[in-house]
Design a protein around this motif. Structure first.
Motif: not given
Length: 312
Positions: A221, A203, A159
């Motif tokens: 991600t 992302t 993350w």
């Protein structure tokens, strides 16, 4: 070395390649002035918060100056952040097709030269920050710890986009710190919404490097979500709209702000419907389109601030 050899792989045909003095090109590429989209994405939450805080204050007298200072500060500090990122990631960048032509791994700039350039950019950013009140100065300085650790996050967590969100959304707090001398629930909601937006668009950006990242052990991600990326984007983009809507409600914003949020939401929906994670060129185009999404919301917030100031 020819000029063509000095170009960054995913950034050609820009003003740096064609018009900037040759000696300056590696440094301009370090600060990503050949690819200003990141600077715009850092700037936009600053502008959101400046306009929303001005609306809360029913006073737009200083708003043009704040908007201008945020513009300079965002471009300079994004350049400093990218320079720091390239220093820390130089070995990883050399192993990724898209990034191996960046100035440090390509040998155009030494690490020492990059560090000196980093300091120069940071000093310009400090000069901008010193134009604000003491609380805003301290708030701005507090962001540096997040910027410093971000490049290392991709090595230890799936993350890293959360940490990028914390850094790139900091401007959502700065407008309130500058204009109102405080960070309240409205600013916190705007900040949280911006973080969700950043997680979503970064992302999309990370899907350009997904294959290389998997090979060299870098986390993101994009790799975490994989084929579920569109579903994840629905979650994060929806959260962004809801949380920013909460900020508007707390600020008692008027119709123009809500129309801006609606346009922002429609644009995010368009991104999700258009995305094909296996098409890097399309991922880059959709990522870049977030500048337009953010400016749609800013236009609504700005119009609302002007109206609220006019009808005090």
């Amino acid at each position: 070395m020819s000029d063509a050899a000095g170009r960054v792989a995913d950034s050609t045909g820009n003003w740096v390649d064609s018009h900037a003095p040759r000696w300056s090109r590696p440094y301009l590429r370090l600060s990503r002035l050949d690819r200003p989209i990141g600077s715009w994405l850092l700037l936009i939450p600053c502008w959101w918060s400046a306009a929303l805080a001005a609306g809360v204050a029913h006073d737009i007298g200083r708003l043009p100056l704040v908007v201008a200072l945020f513009f300079v500060g965002a471009f300079v500090m994004r350049g400093a952040g990218c320079t720091w990122n390239d220093i820390t990631d130089r070995d990883l960048d050399a192993r990724v097709e898209r990034t191996r032509s960046r100035p440090i791994p390509a040998g155009q700039v030494s690490v020492t030269q990059a560090l000196v350039f980093l300091v120069v950019q940071a000093l310009v950013g400090l000069a901008v920050l010193l134009q604000f009140n003491r609380f805003a100065i301290l708030t701005g300085i507090a962001s540096l710890s997040i910027v410093a650790v971000y490049p290392f996050m991709k090595r230890i967590t799936w993350w890293p986009q959360i940490v990028l969100g914390l850094a790139f959304s900091w401007g959502a707090l700065m407008g309130f710190a500058v204009t109102l001398g405080r960070i309240d629930a409205t600013a916190a909601a705007l900040y949280a919404g911006s973080i969700c937006w950043v997680i979503g668009y970064d992302t999309i950006y990370a899907h350009q490097d997904a294959e290389d990242d998997a090979l060299i052990g870098v986390k993101s991600t994009a790799l975490l979500f994989g084929a579920r990326t569109q579903a994840a984007l629905i979650v994060f983009y929806s959260l962004a709209v809801v949380l920013i809507g909460a900020a508007l409600a707390l600020a008692r914003a008027g119709l123009p702000a809500w129309l801006g949020l609606a346009a922002f939401a429609i644009h995010l929906g368009w991104q999700i419907s258009r995305l094909e994670i296996g098409d890097p060129a399309l991922c880059l185009r959709i990522f870049r389109s977030n500048r337009d999404a953010g400016l749609l919301l800013f236009a609504g917030l700005l119009a609302d601030a002007v109206l609220r100031a006019a009808f005090v």
